[in-house]
Design an enzyme around this catalytic site. Structure first.
Site, mmCIF file in Angstrom:
data_model
loop_
_atom_site.group_PDB
_atom_site.id
_atom_site.type_symbol
_atom_site.label_atom_id
_atom_site.label_comp_id
_atom_site.label_asym_id
_atom_site.label_seq_id
_atom_site.Cartn_x
_atom_site.Cartn_y
_atom_site.Cartn_z
ATOM 1 N N PRO A 130 0.842 -1.197 0.000
ATOM 2 C CA PRO A 130 0.000 0.000 0.000
ATOM 3 C C PRO A 130 0.876 1.247 0.000
ATOM 4 C CG PRO A 130 0.104 -0.935 2.211
ATOM 5 C CD PRO A 130 0.839 -1.890 1.313
ATOM 6 N N ALA A 174 0.394 5.452 -0.232
ATOM 7 C CA ALA A 174 -0.571 6.548 -0.235
ATOM 8 C C ALA A 174 -0.449 7.377 -1.505
ATOM 9 C CB ALA A 174 -0.358 7.435 0.991
ATOM 10 N N CYS A 225 2.980 2.818 9.103
ATOM 11 C CA CYS A 225 3.126 4.116 8.458
ATOM 12 C C CYS A 225 3.924 5.062 9.352
ATOM 13 C CB CYS A 225 1.762 4.722 8.152
ATOM 14 S SG CYS A 225 1.888 6.339 7.338
ATOM 15 N N ASP A 252 12.910 -2.020 0.054
ATOM 16 C CA ASP A 252 14.042 -2.041 -0.873
ATOM 17 C C ASP A 252 14.043 -3.238 -1.821
ATOM 18 O OD1 ASP A 252 14.801 0.242 0.420
ATOM 19 O OD2 ASP A 252 16.538 -0.623 1.441
ATOM 20 N N GLY A 293 6.829 -2.195 -3.127
ATOM 21 C CA GLY A 293 6.141 -0.924 -3.185
ATOM 22 C C GLY A 293 6.721 -0.012 -4.242
#
Length: 328
Positions: free
Chosen positions: A20, A22, A104, A206, A228
């Protein structure tokens, strides 16, 4: 390393997931990544109270096409009631998995005692986890970090308690909250969490290609990987990694006209999802990443990113992906 993870009512195959992010992993991007082949995708983090109160932006972030296979909705918050109610909303709309955000590092989130701030209050964190697990019948997973800082590397204990509370899988970003995204992810340190639980552990941080995925798995002993930022501008990346790790079909990486069609389609999907004005603005970051790989000339890149008319942007995409910057 298994080729799938069975969570009962949800099967994650292959265990290569989209993290996820944002403002990035919205519905159009998740669908594009899934179309190439990913074990599962996770929504942008949604504030639990906002979701229950039906704030339009919160619902948009969680709008997965809920009933699509291999999807998870990630919720965040600091109050058990709102976390449980948000989980019920998501599950009631067909979400296959509910993921709890305890990782987060953003100041806005941490300042509200959510996200990775919960690593500082493990007992309170556990109360939220228990509330969510008890609220829904679908699998509940947890995403967190190694700890708050180097003096508080408590993820192993937190995850062990989460497993006892009914969490079915944990994803660990190999940094502390205080590192944010600086330095290198410590994949070896994820091994302490793997040793502390019997549920699947996913390594994150990473991992940008098949080679780093293999190294992360070797050092952590994890059961899968979550990618990500490495997928930005490369929605086929997860399928490439899955092919190397698990022998799934190799994706056809788009080039030339195929790449133009993919980017144009992604752009149109964002316009449709957000509306023309907001969609054009949201699309800038994605178009920028595509142009990074394409070596788009600086002036043409600027035109694409500053054009006020969506039709003008669409008209520029073919040239932007085929014209190359010429070194002076």
């Amino acid at each position: 390393m298994a080729d799938l993870i069975d969570l009962g009512t949800a099967t994650l195959a292959p265990p290569v997931a989209l993290a996820p992010l944002a403002g990035i992993t919205d519905l159009p991007f998740r669908q594009l990544v899934a179309s190439f082949g990913a074990g599962w995708v996770v929504s942008e983090m949604v504030a639990s109270k906002d979701m229950v109160n039906a704030k339009p932006d919160a619902r948009a972030r969680a709008e997965l096409g809920y009933d699509q296979q291999g999807t998870a909705v990630q919720i965040a918050g600091r109050e058990a009631y709102w976390m449980a109610e948000a989980a019920k909303v998501a599950a009631g709309n067909g979400a296959a998995i509910i993921d709890i955000n305890m990782g987060c590092p953003a100041k806005k989130v941490v300042g509200g005692y959510s996200g990775s701030a919960l690593l500082r209050t493990p007992d309170h964190a556990l109360s939220l986890i228990e509330a969510v697990v008890n609220a829904v019948d679908v699998p509940v997973t947890l995403k967190t970090r190694l700890g708050w800082d180097d003096q508080t590397l408590n993820a192993a204990g937190v995850c062990a308690r989460a497993e006892q509370a009914g969490v079915r899988l944990v994803t660990i970003h190999g940094r502390t909250r205080c590192q944010f995204y600086k330095g290198a992810a410590d994949w070896t340190a994820i091994g302490a969490i793997k040793d502390a639980v019997t549920i699947p552990v996913i390594a994150n941080g990473d991992i940008v290609d098949a080679s780093t995925a293999q190294t992360a798995l070797a050092k952590s002993g994890a059961d899968g990987v979550m990618i990500g930022r490495g997928a930005q501008g490369r929605p086929w990346l997860l399928a490439q990694v899955a092919h190397v790790l698990h022998g799934t079909p190799a994706p056809k990486v788009p080039e030339g006209h195929d790449l133009i069609a993919l980017v144009a389609g992604h752009y149109e999907a964002m316009l449709s999802f957000y509306g023309a004005d907001l969609g054009r603005r949201v699309a800038r970051k994605h178009l920028g990443w595509y142009m990074d790989d394409a070596g788009t000339p600086t002036q043409l890149r600027k035109e694409v990113l500053t054009a006020a008319d969506p039709a003008s942007v669409a008209a520029l995409i073919p040239d932007a992906l085929t014209a190359m910057e010429v070194a002076a």
